[in-house]
Design a protein around this motif. Structure first.
Motif, PDB file in Angstrom:
ATOM      1  N   GLU A   8       0.829  -1.215   0.000  1.00 13.67           N
ATOM      2  CA  GLU A   8       0.000   0.000   0.000  1.00 13.67           C
ATOM      3  C   GLU A   8       0.857   1.257   0.000  1.00 13.67           C
ATOM      4  O   GLU A   8       0.439   2.306  -0.480  1.00 13.67           O
ATOM      5  CB  GLU A   8      -0.863   0.051   1.273  1.00 13.67           C
ATOM      6  CG  GLU A   8      -2.176  -0.675   1.167  1.00 13.67           C
ATOM      7  CD  GLU A   8      -2.984  -0.539   2.457  1.00 13.67           C
ATOM      8  OE1 GLU A   8      -2.848   0.481   3.151  1.00 13.67           O
ATOM      9  OE2 GLU A   8      -3.735  -1.473   2.763  1.00 13.67           O
ATOM     10  N   ALA A   9       2.049   1.153   0.601  1.00 11.85           N
ATOM     11  CA  ALA A   9       2.923   2.323   0.765  1.00 11.85           C
ATOM     12  C   ALA A   9       3.773   2.571  -0.469  1.00 11.85           C
ATOM     13  O   ALA A   9       4.683   3.392  -0.437  1.00 11.85           O
ATOM     14  CB  ALA A   9       3.823   2.130   1.988  1.00 11.85           C
ATOM     15  N   GLU A  10       3.476   1.923  -1.567  1.00 12.58           N
ATOM     16  CA  GLU A  10       4.281   2.010  -2.788  1.00 12.58           C
ATOM     17  C   GLU A  10       4.573   3.452  -3.224  1.00 12.58           C
ATOM     18  O   GLU A  10       5.698   3.754  -3.632  1.00 12.58           O
ATOM     19  CB  GLU A  10       3.574   1.212  -3.904  1.00 12.58           C
ATOM     20  CG  GLU A  10       4.500   0.584  -4.910  1.00 12.58           C
ATOM     21  CD  GLU A  10       4.870   1.581  -5.979  1.00 12.58           C
ATOM     22  OE1 GLU A  10       3.973   2.334  -6.382  1.00 12.58           O
ATOM     23  OE2 GLU A  10       6.045   1.620  -6.403  1.00 12.58           O
ATOM     24  N   PRO A  11       3.593   4.396  -3.129  1.00 12.19           N
ATOM     25  CA  PRO A  11       3.896   5.766  -3.597  1.00 12.19           C
ATOM     26  C   PRO A  11       4.850   6.547  -2.686  1.00 12.19           C
ATOM     27  O   PRO A  11       5.253   7.643  -3.051  1.00 12.19           O
ATOM     28  CB  PRO A  11       2.520   6.461  -3.604  1.00 12.19           C
ATOM     29  CG  PRO A  11       1.500   5.400  -3.392  1.00 12.19           C
ATOM     30  CD  PRO A  11       2.191   4.254  -2.715  1.00 12.19           C
ATOM     31  N   TYR A  12       5.195   6.026  -1.527  1.00 17.42           N
ATOM     32  CA  TYR A  12       5.983   6.818  -0.566  1.00 17.42           C
ATOM     33  C   TYR A  12       7.441   6.421  -0.595  1.00 17.42           C
ATOM     34  O   TYR A  12       7.779   5.245  -0.686  1.00 17.42           O
ATOM     35  CB  TYR A  12       5.384   6.676   0.842  1.00 17.42           C
ATOM     36  CG  TYR A  12       3.929   7.038   0.793  1.00 17.42           C
ATOM     37  CD1 TYR A  12       3.538   8.365   0.735  1.00 17.42           C
ATOM     38  CD2 TYR A  12       2.951   6.054   0.681  1.00 17.42           C
ATOM     39  CE1 TYR A  12       2.209   8.716   0.592  1.00 17.42           C
ATOM     40  CE2 TYR A  12       1.622   6.384   0.537  1.00 17.42           C
ATOM     41  CZ  TYR A  12       1.251   7.717   0.492  1.00 17.42           C
ATOM     42  OH  TYR A  12      -0.056   8.047   0.332  1.00 17.42           O
ATOM     43  N   LYS A  13       8.299   7.436  -0.514  1.00 16.48           N
ATOM     44  CA  LYS A  13       9.752   7.205  -0.673  1.00 16.48           C
ATOM     45  C   LYS A  13      10.408   6.741   0.627  1.00 16.48           C
ATOM     46  O   LYS A  13      11.532   6.263   0.605  1.00 16.48           O
ATOM     47  CB  LYS A  13      10.433   8.507  -1.111  1.00 16.48           C
ATOM     48  CG  LYS A  13       9.814   9.120  -2.349  1.00 16.48           C
ATOM     49  CD  LYS A  13      10.677   8.864  -3.565  1.00 16.48           C
ATOM     50  CE  LYS A  13      10.209   9.659  -4.748  1.00 16.48           C
ATOM     51  NZ  LYS A  13       9.668   8.848  -5.809  1.00 16.48           N
ATOM     52  N   VAL A  14       9.720   6.986   1.772  1.00 19.50           N
ATOM     53  CA  VAL A  14      10.270   6.623   3.076  1.00 19.50           C
ATOM     54  C   VAL A  14       9.198   5.888   3.875  1.00 19.50           C
ATOM     55  O   VAL A  14       8.042   6.321   3.903  1.00 19.50           O
ATOM     56  CB  VAL A  14      10.698   7.893   3.867  1.00 19.50           C
ATOM     57  CG1 VAL A  14      11.299   7.513   5.212  1.00 19.50           C
ATOM     58  CG2 VAL A  14      11.683   8.735   3.069  1.00 19.50           C
ATOM     59  N   LEU A  15       9.563   4.787   4.510  1.00 20.23           N
ATOM     60  CA  LEU A  15       8.613   4.053   5.353  1.00 20.23           C
ATOM     61  C   LEU A  15       8.957   4.306   6.815  1.00 20.23           C
ATOM     62  O   LEU A  15      10.129   4.274   7.201  1.00 20.23           O
ATOM     63  CB  LEU A  15       8.695   2.554   5.067  1.00 20.23           C
ATOM     64  CG  LEU A  15       8.405   2.149   3.624  1.00 20.23           C
ATOM     65  CD1 LEU A  15       8.536   0.638   3.469  1.00 20.23           C
ATOM     66  CD2 LEU A  15       7.011   2.606   3.205  1.00 20.23           C
ATOM     67  N   LYS A  16       7.927   4.580   7.618  1.00 21.80           N
ATOM     68  CA  LYS A  16       8.153   4.761   9.052  1.00 21.80           C
ATOM     69  C   LYS A  16       7.711   3.484   9.759  1.00 21.80           C
ATOM     70  O   LYS A  16       6.581   3.031   9.582  1.00 21.80           O
ATOM     71  CB  LYS A  16       7.351   5.958   9.569  1.00 21.80           C
ATOM     72  CG  LYS A  16       7.455   6.125  11.075  1.00 21.80           C
ATOM     73  CD  LYS A  16       6.974   7.504  11.505  1.00 21.80           C
ATOM     74  CE  LYS A  16       6.817   7.585  13.007  1.00 21.80           C
ATOM     75  NZ  LYS A  16       6.554   8.956  13.457  1.00 21.80           N
ATOM     76  N   VAL A  17       8.613   2.920  10.535  1.00 22.11           N
ATOM     77  CA  VAL A  17       8.343   1.634  11.169  1.00 22.11           C
ATOM     78  C   VAL A  17       8.171   1.828  12.662  1.00 22.11           C
ATOM     79  O   VAL A  17       9.037   2.399  13.325  1.00 22.11           O
ATOM     80  CB  VAL A  17       9.509   0.653  10.904  1.00 22.11           C
ATOM     81  CG1 VAL A  17       9.148  -0.732  11.410  1.00 22.11           C
ATOM     82  CG2 VAL A  17       9.852   0.609   9.420  1.00 22.11           C
ATOM     83  N   LYS A  18       7.039   1.375  13.171  1.00 20.46           N
ATOM     84  CA  LYS A  18       6.787   1.449  14.609  1.00 20.46           C
ATOM     85  C   LYS A  18       7.429   0.242  15.282  1.00 20.46           C
ATOM     86  O   LYS A  18       7.230  -0.891  14.845  1.00 20.46           O
ATOM     87  CB  LYS A  18       5.282   1.443  14.873  1.00 20.46           C
ATOM     88  CG  LYS A  18       4.568   2.699  14.369  1.00 20.46           C
ATOM     89  CD  LYS A  18       4.842   3.862  15.285  1.00 20.46           C
ATOM     90  CE  LYS A  18       3.958   5.063  14.934  1.00 20.46           C
ATOM     91  NZ  LYS A  18       4.204   6.176  15.856  1.00 20.46           N
ATOM     92  N   MET A  19       8.196   0.508  16.335  1.00 23.82           N
ATOM     93  CA  MET A  19       8.911  -0.586  17.011  1.00 23.82           C
ATOM     94  C   MET A  19       8.663  -0.548  18.511  1.00 23.82           C
ATOM     95  O   MET A  19       7.832   0.180  18.996  1.00 23.82           O
ATOM     96  CB  MET A  19      10.396  -0.467  16.728  1.00 23.82           C
ATOM     97  CG  MET A  19      10.766  -0.862  15.330  1.00 23.82           C
ATOM     98  SD  MET A  19      12.518  -1.164  15.231  1.00 23.82           S
ATOM     99  CE  MET A  19      12.615  -1.936  13.645  1.00 23.82           C
ATOM    100  N   GLY A  20       9.457  -1.353  19.214  1.00 24.62           N
ATOM    101  CA  GLY A  20       9.348  -1.340  20.677  1.00 24.62           C
ATOM    102  C   GLY A  20       8.789  -2.630  21.242  1.00 24.62           C
ATOM    103  O   GLY A  20       8.443  -2.704  22.408  1.00 24.62           O
ATOM    104  N   LEU A  21       8.681  -3.665  20.399  1.00 26.24           N
ATOM    105  CA  LEU A  21       8.282  -4.985  20.889  1.00 26.24           C
ATOM    106  C   LEU A  21       9.436  -5.963  20.658  1.00 26.24           C
ATOM    107  O   LEU A  21      10.475  -5.612  20.097  1.00 26.24           O
ATOM    108  CB  LEU A  21       7.009  -5.463  20.174  1.00 26.24           C
ATOM    109  CG  LEU A  21       5.735  -4.662  20.468  1.00 26.24           C
ATOM    110  CD1 LEU A  21       4.559  -5.254  19.692  1.00 26.24           C
ATOM    111  CD2 LEU A  21       5.414  -4.622  21.951  1.00 26.24           C
ATOM    112  N   ASP A  22       9.251  -7.215  21.057  1.00 28.79           N
ATOM    113  CA  ASP A  22      10.342  -8.191  20.965  1.00 28.79           C
ATOM    114  C   ASP A  22      10.711  -8.559  19.526  1.00 28.79           C
ATOM    115  O   ASP A  22      11.827  -8.971  19.251  1.00 28.79           O
ATOM    116  CB  ASP A  22       9.972  -9.470  21.731  1.00 28.79           C
ATOM    117  CG  ASP A  22       9.925  -9.201  23.228  1.00 28.79           C
ATOM    118  OD1 ASP A  22      10.565  -8.218  23.653  1.00 28.79           O
ATOM    119  OD2 ASP A  22       9.243  -9.956  23.952  1.00 28.79           O
TER     120      ASP A  22
END
Ligand code: MG
Length: 356
Positions: A162-176
């Motif tokens: 779905e994020a194909e049009p975006y040049k940067v992906l933001k990844v949510k983290m903080g789990l194992d």
């Protein structure tokens, strides 16, 4: 007034030639359940705001993700308590903010909703978008990231598509399973990522190890790796990290910027934290003056608040203005992403118009 088919909002009384405020709760529906290190949800409460003055109308909104401590009740109570009719000159932005701060110390999203509507109104009276009023070059607006939340491998793969049009992906983290999540994304794309740990790494050695690991995987920066109270540990991490460390939960308003400079390389400015554009602009200018980088973020919001934030995009090194893309019931038209980049609407005010 009508934002949509959601009924008539509460009307405030006002004299002619005076500011008139009206507002209406509006529940934002999320396309995917939004999973963070410490919470999960499928809707976000929101309040739509309208300011009228001498035939001009400005639009604003307050978005209230639960962790910020505001609610439809607290926002509507705050807005009901305001007497903006006392201001015969809507250009007294500074006075209006001082007045709002005197009414209540917190209620930052509620104040932002008035501030955004006020900027929309004033821009329309002047016939100019705010980036022009501030003298900014819209060509300097950065690319925006698109958020991939914590989820199952299958959903993460779908979100990367779905994020194909975006040049940067933001990844949510903080789990194992943080590394697993990045490996899944890297199996689909080599586009740069940025990481938001949302205070989820509570050990500084682990945070440093993650920063090194991410730096080898085309990561641009890490947002709020450690709990916001851990200032000394964050400063320790910043000294050693190959990636810039960005403050988000750590800071809200202007006085927090100088504190952030002690431990962070950059700040994430969001209108719902900063009480709107007036203070967000000052925060961006101060951060740059202190040699810090500026990130422009958002909550899940309609294109109303997103378009308002986009006016500041030329002052930002990084933008994360995807909140309107994460909801299925946006009732404003405004900021667009063109070739991955923030494209500021060429309309007076904040550049958003209601379409509901
Ligand atoms: Mg964040």
């Amino acid at each position: 007034m009508s934002f949509s088919a959601y009924g008539e909002p509460v009307k405030k009384t006002a004299k002619s030639g005076r500011l008139s405020l009206s507002f209406e709760p509006y529940e934002l529906k999320l396309r995917h359940s939004f999973n963070l290190a410490k919470s999960s949800r499928t809707t976000t409460p929101d309040v739509l705001v309208r300011l009228d003055y001498d035939g001009f109308t400005g639009y604003g909104e307050a978005s209230m993700p639960p962790y910020l401590g505001e609610s439809v009740k607290s926002v509507t109570e705050f807005l009901s308590s305001l007497d903006l009719g006392q201001f015969s000159d809507p250009f007294r932005i500074e006075d209006i903010h001082e007045y709002m701060d005197s009414v209540a110390a917190d209620n930052r999203a509620a104040k932002a909703s008035v501030d955004i509507a006020l900027h929309d109104l004033l821009g329309k009276i002047m016939g100019q978008p705010w980036y022009k009023i501030w003298g900014l070059d819209p060509g300097k607006a950065p690319c925006t990231s698109f958020t991939i939340g914590i989820d199952t491998a299958e959903v993460v793969r779908k979100k990367v598509d779905e994020a194909e049009p975006y040049k940067v992906l933001k990844v949510k983290m903080g789990l194992d399973n943080d590394k697993e999540l990045v490996d899944i994304i890297r199996s689909k794309t080599d586009r740069p990522i940025c990481v938001d740990a949302n205070q989820g790494w509570d050990d500084r050695e682990r945070a440093l190890e993650m920063c090194h690991w991410l730096a080898e995987r085309n990561c641009l920066f890490v947002e709020q790796p450690l709990p916001k109270e851990r200032i000394d540990d964050t400063a320790w991490l910043r000294e050693r990290s190959p990636l810039p460390i960005v403050a988000d939960e750590f800071l809200q308003r202007l006085p927090d910027v100088r504190r952030a400079a002690q431990a962070y390389d950059a700040i994430n400015i969001k209108l719902m934290k900063s009480t709107g554009l007036h203070e967000a602009y000052k925060m961006a200018v101060l951060a740059r003056g202190l040699g810090m980088k500026v990130m422009l973020g958002c909550m899940t919001e309609t294109s109303c608040a997103i378009s308002a934030a986009s006016q500041l995009a030329p002052l930002a090194d990084w933008a994360d203005l995807d909140g309107n893309l994460l909801i299925s019931n946006d009732i404003f038209d405004g900021m667009k992403i063109v070739d991955g980049r923030v494209s500021i609407p060429d309309r007076p005010g904040i550049g958003a118009i209601p379409v509901g």
